[in-house]
Structure formats: structure tokens, C-alpha cells
Write a protein that holds these residues in place. Structure first.
Motif, PDB file in Angstrom:
ATOM      1  N   LEU A  66     121.640  36.130  34.662  1.00 61.34           N
ATOM      2  CA  LEU A  66     121.113  36.490  33.340  1.00 61.34           C
ATOM      3  C   LEU A  66     119.656  36.907  33.459  1.00 61.34           C
ATOM      4  O   LEU A  66     118.975  36.573  34.428  1.00 61.34           O
ATOM      5  N   TYR A  67     119.208  37.612  32.413  1.00 63.17           N
ATOM      6  CA  TYR A  67     117.800  37.944  32.243  1.00 63.17           C
ATOM      7  C   TYR A  67     117.356  37.364  30.902  1.00 63.17           C
ATOM      8  O   TYR A  67     118.085  37.447  29.919  1.00 63.17           O
ATOM      9  N   PRO A  89     125.104  26.402  32.799  1.00 63.67           N
ATOM     10  CA  PRO A  89     123.802  26.165  33.428  1.00 63.67           C
ATOM     11  C   PRO A  89     122.863  27.362  33.300  1.00 63.67           C
ATOM     12  O   PRO A  89     121.653  27.188  33.126  1.00 63.67           O
ATOM     13  N   PHE A  90     123.395  28.580  33.345  1.00 58.09           N
ATOM     14  CA  PHE A  90     122.559  29.772  33.256  1.00 58.09           C
ATOM     15  C   PHE A  90     121.994  29.942  31.850  1.00 58.09           C
ATOM     16  O   PHE A  90     120.830  30.312  31.676  1.00 58.09           O
ATOM     17  N   CYS A  92     118.696  28.839  39.172  1.00 57.05           N
ATOM     18  CA  CYS A  92     117.265  28.865  39.479  1.00 57.05           C
ATOM     19  C   CYS A  92     116.645  30.150  38.930  1.00 57.05           C
ATOM     20  O   CYS A  92     117.350  31.091  38.564  1.00 57.05           O
ATOM     21  N   LEU A  93     115.317  30.146  38.852  1.00 59.34           N
ATOM     22  CA  LEU A  93     114.570  31.318  38.403  1.00 59.34           C
ATOM     23  C   LEU A  93     114.079  32.085  39.614  1.00 59.34           C
ATOM     24  O   LEU A  93     113.669  31.486  40.609  1.00 59.34           O
ATOM     25  N   LYS A  94     114.121  33.398  39.512  1.00 59.79           N
ATOM     26  CA  LYS A  94     113.616  34.244  40.591  1.00 59.79           C
ATOM     27  C   LYS A  94     112.100  34.251  40.538  1.00 59.79           C
ATOM     28  O   LYS A  94     111.514  34.339  39.458  1.00 59.79           O
ATOM     29  N   LYS A 116     112.334  37.222  32.783  1.00 62.44           N
ATOM     30  CA  LYS A 116     112.707  36.254  33.821  1.00 62.44           C
ATOM     31  C   LYS A 116     114.124  36.527  34.292  1.00 62.44           C
ATOM     32  O   LYS A 116     115.003  36.878  33.502  1.00 62.44           O
ATOM     33  N   THR A 117     114.350  36.328  35.574  1.00 64.34           N
ATOM     34  CA  THR A 117     115.668  36.508  36.166  1.00 64.34           C
ATOM     35  C   THR A 117     116.242  35.149  36.509  1.00 64.34           C
ATOM     36  O   THR A 117     115.595  34.353  37.192  1.00 64.34           O
ATOM     37  N   ILE A 118     117.455  34.884  36.022  1.00 62.11           N
ATOM     38  CA  ILE A 118     118.138  33.617  36.277  1.00 62.11           C
ATOM     39  C   ILE A 118     119.212  33.881  37.324  1.00 62.11           C
ATOM     40  O   ILE A 118     120.055  34.774  37.149  1.00 62.11           O
ATOM     41  N   LEU A 119     119.155  33.107  38.396  1.00 61.32           N
ATOM     42  CA  LEU A 119     120.032  33.315  39.542  1.00 61.32           C
ATOM     43  C   LEU A 119     121.015  32.171  39.723  1.00 61.32           C
ATOM     44  O   LEU A 119     120.743  31.033  39.344  1.00 61.32           O
ATOM     45  N   SER A 120     122.143  32.482  40.380  1.00 58.76           N
ATOM     46  CA  SER A 120     123.069  31.444  40.825  1.00 58.76           C
ATOM     47  C   SER A 120     122.458  30.797  42.071  1.00 58.76           C
ATOM     48  O   SER A 120     121.518  31.349  42.658  1.00 58.76           O
TER      49      SER A 120
END
Length: 174
Positions: free
Chosen positions: A45-46, A146-147, A24-26, A34-38
Motif C-alpha cells: 500500500l501507499y 496489518p497493511f 514495514c515502512l520503506k 509512505k510505502t507500506i511493504l510486506s
């Protein structure tokens, strides 16, 4: 593999329905970085755009996916048509990127469909906007985690924004 991206979340598709949330995105969604979260909220990732002076085009932009240690996982740059002129409304519709020393091209077929191809013209991923219900359907080879898929989705949105003021008729809108 089939996925659905909806409301900033990536879901696995199982029996033609969204099931497990994979990334998901923060919030908030509006910054460039953008920050990508588990699913459990850990930073994975960013995605960001960096400006590089002295490139082939003035202030060339580099699209970057980096990990939480700021190591580049994937980087790419816009591919400009040879006769690019914003005055006649030509769109930038391609990002050339490298991941694991292998080249890929992300193509914007239109604002509703994107395609990622490897150097041998194999379609490694396809993202299509869902007319009914919103969101984006994604079909991708398992080589993209997925990330990374979320990062590539963000690149698609960045590319769409590059063309935000250019219409199909060639007029600039402001």
C-alpha cells in the motif's frame, strides 16, 4: 489482535512479546507519501495526502491509502471543529474515513493515544505510545489487515503533524 509498531515495523504480539513481522515502512521515512511493504519487501500500500481545491475548507486535504495499482483502498478527511481558529490554538483531532463502504472515525485523544471507531461507536482499533521501550501498542479487530493498520498509523502521524505548531495553551510555535 495485539500488535507492536516499532522502528517502522509492525509485529504480532505473542505471549506479551513481539513475534512475527507483518508489515514495514520503506525507508526513508520523511516523504509525505509512505510505502507500506510486506515482510519480503513487496509493495502492498501507499499512504499519501492529496490536496483538494474547493472543499469546505480552502485546500482541504484528503488522506488516501492506495494499492500498488493506485486504486483507493481507504480515504479520509480531517474533521474541523465548527469554531476552528488557529489563532486561538484549537486542534484538529479527527479524521473521518471510509473503508469497504463503511464509515470510521480516527480520533486523536492526545499525541500518545489514538482510537478508531465505527459508525456504531465500536472501538475497532486503539494505538497507544509505549512509554517504556518506545514504539506503539496496537489493539485492533481482525477486519484491519496489518497493511491497513500501518496505513492508519501513518494517518495518526499525519494528524499529529497537523497540530505540530499548536500547543495546549493555544499558542503558535514556530
Amino acid at each position: 489482535m495485539k500488535y507492536l509498531i516499532k522502528a517502522g515495523k509492525l509485529y504480532m504480539i505473542d505471549n506479551e512479546r513481539p513475534s512475527t513481522k507483518l508489515a514495514c515502512l520503506k525507508m526513508p521515512y520523511y516523504p509525505t507519501r509512505k510505502t507500506i511493504l510486506s515482510p519480503d519487501g513487496r509493495v502492498k500500500l501507499y499512504a499519501d495526502i492529496k490536496t483538494c481545491e474547493g472543499g469546505e475548507h480552502s485546500q482541504e486535504q484528503i488522506y488516501i491509502l492506495s494499492d500498488s495499482l493506485n486504486q483507493t483502498i481507504l480515504s479520509g478527511s480531517l474533521v474541523f471543529p465548527e469554531n476552528l481558529s488557529l489563532l486561538n490554538g484549537q486542534q484538529v483531532n479527527q479524521i473521518k474515513f471510509t473503508m469497504d463502504h463503511k464509515g470510521y472515525d480516527l480520533f486523536m485523544r492526545n499525541s500518545q493515544e489514538y482510537c478508531i471507531m465505527d459508525e456504531a461507536s465500536w472501538v475497532a482499533a486503539r494505538l497507544v505510545h509505549c512509554i517504556k521501550g518506545g514504539g506503539w501498542y496496537v489493539e485492533a479487530d481482525p477486519l484491519f489487515s496489518p497493511f491497513i493498520l500501518m496505513g492508519l498509523f501513518i494517518f495518526c502521524r499525519y494528524l499529529d503533524r497537523e497540530n505540530e505548531f499548536v500547543s495546549e495553551t493555544g499558542d503558535l510555535h514556530r
